[in-house]
Design an enzyme around this catalytic site. Structure first.
Site, PDB file in Angstrom:
ATOM      1  N   HIS A  85       0.816  -1.220   0.000  1.00  0.00           N
ATOM      2  CA  HIS A  85       0.000   0.000   0.000  1.00  0.00           C
ATOM      3  C   HIS A  85       0.850   1.270   0.000  1.00  0.00           C
ATOM      4  O   HIS A  85       0.363   2.345  -0.346  1.00  0.00           O
ATOM      5  CB  HIS A  85      -0.985   0.008   1.178  1.00  0.00           C
ATOM      6  CG  HIS A  85      -0.393   0.326   2.504  1.00  0.00           C
ATOM      7  ND1 HIS A  85      -0.171  -0.620   3.479  1.00  0.00           N
ATOM      8  CD2 HIS A  85       0.012   1.496   3.038  1.00  0.00           C
ATOM      9  CE1 HIS A  85       0.343  -0.045   4.549  1.00  0.00           C
ATOM     10  NE2 HIS A  85       0.472   1.235   4.303  1.00  0.00           N
ATOM     11  N   ASP A 131      -0.748  -7.535   1.420  1.00  0.00           N
ATOM     12  CA  ASP A 131      -0.131  -6.204   1.483  1.00  0.00           C
ATOM     13  C   ASP A 131       1.385  -6.356   1.660  1.00  0.00           C
ATOM     14  O   ASP A 131       1.932  -6.169   2.747  1.00  0.00           O
ATOM     15  CB  ASP A 131      -0.746  -5.416   2.644  1.00  0.00           C
ATOM     16  CG  ASP A 131      -0.318  -3.960   2.664  1.00  0.00           C
ATOM     17  OD1 ASP A 131       0.263  -3.501   1.659  1.00  0.00           O
ATOM     18  OD2 ASP A 131      -0.579  -3.283   3.682  1.00  0.00           O
ATOM     19  N   SER A 224       3.848   2.185   8.822  1.00  0.00           N
ATOM     20  CA  SER A 224       3.496   1.260   7.746  1.00  0.00           C
ATOM     21  C   SER A 224       4.707   0.759   6.978  1.00  0.00           C
ATOM     22  O   SER A 224       5.648   1.501   6.711  1.00  0.00           O
ATOM     23  CB  SER A 224       2.572   1.947   6.746  1.00  0.00           C
ATOM     24  OG  SER A 224       1.242   1.854   7.149  1.00  0.00           O
TER      25      SER A 224
END
Length: 275
Positions: A85, A131, A224
């Protein structure tokens, strides 16, 4: 971007309905930080300040047009493991750079450019399944405070404690990344409990697992892509969550052991093309 806005609105409707049923209030500003770029990123809450040298030098900072976007894990001197992502709406590989050997985002470490990246074809922002992405650097990342991690060799078990580190926000109301590197230990949460927590908003797939101390310790925005580490192995990739250190929603990670076949295949493809 329109698709992401639709996702945000859809998530808002689903979660708002859930909130009304439970007499809760949903902060849509905080939700937007989770659903829309650049905040499909997460941070360390409830942790302590550390250094890359103490961690082992495996954590890298990924920048797009020199703006910090995500963390990543050096798993080979030429390869970084991160979240798919992170590249959403950021497809210009020439604009990506990776900083290694730093503990503060303001430091000058060892910088490399991104030569190529491969993300799973199964990844979609609407589901967050698979992901995961692997990144090829233009030159080997070697030097002071630089190290690598191996890939997770065993399946995870509930209660297993692992360490997550990053430059993410330390407060859910922050607007940008933290400049000091932080780390926190979090336990793996049983998959059944994880799926129940998110059943109104997203399906927790086999490529995902949850870990956090609800209401106290978690990753957050701008963590992230960074690693969840167990015994010097990267076993998770920071993926997403609703809020940070929420009492109801644990942090969600990509299961490295589950997606390992994709990672290994991607590494081989990238290295074969680099020769």
């Amino acid at each position: 971007m329109k698709r992401l806005l639709f996702l945000f609105l859809l998530a808002g409707i689903l979660i708002n309905n859930h909130a009304l049923q439970h007499n809760e209030t949903i902060d849509l500003k905080k939700l937007a930080k989770i659903v829309l770029p650049p905040a499909y990123q997460t941070r360390v809450i409830g942790g302590r300040v550390t250094t890359n040298a103490k961690l082992g030098g495996y954590l890298v900072a990924m920048r797009y047009f020199n703006n910090f976007i995500c963390g990543g894990t050096l798993i080979h001197e030429l390869i970084v493991l991160t979240a798919a992502h992170c590249f959403e709406d950021r497809a210009e590989k020439e604009a990506w750079s990776v900083d290694g050997g730093i503990s503060r985002l303001s430091e000058k470490g060892i910088r490399r450019q991104v030569k190529r990246f491969i993300k799973s074809a199964q990844f979609k922002m609407v589901t967050m399944n698979m992901d995961v992405a692997v990144v090829l650097l233009n030159r080997p990342m070697v030097g002071k405070n630089i190290g690598t991690l191996s890939l997770c060799s065993t399946a995870l078990t509930p209660g297993q404690t692992m360490d997550v580190s990053g430059w993410g926000m330390t407060n859910p109301d922050d607007e940008g990344p933290g400049h000091m590197l932080r780390t926190v230990s979090v336990p793996v949460i049983e998959k059944r409990i994880c799926r129940e927590a998110y059943r109104e908003s997203v399906s927790i797939s086999d490529s995902m697992f949850c870990a956090s101390v609800l209401g106290k310790k978690d990753a957050c925005t701008y963590d992230s892509g960074g690693p969840l580490v167990y015994e010097k192995q990267v076993c998770g990739i920071v993926s997403f969550g609703i809020g940070c250190a929420s009492r109801r929603y644990p942090g969600v990670y990509t299961d490295v052991h589950y997606v390992k076949p994709f990672i290994v295949k991607g590494i081989k493809a990238l290295l074969s093309r680099s020769r």
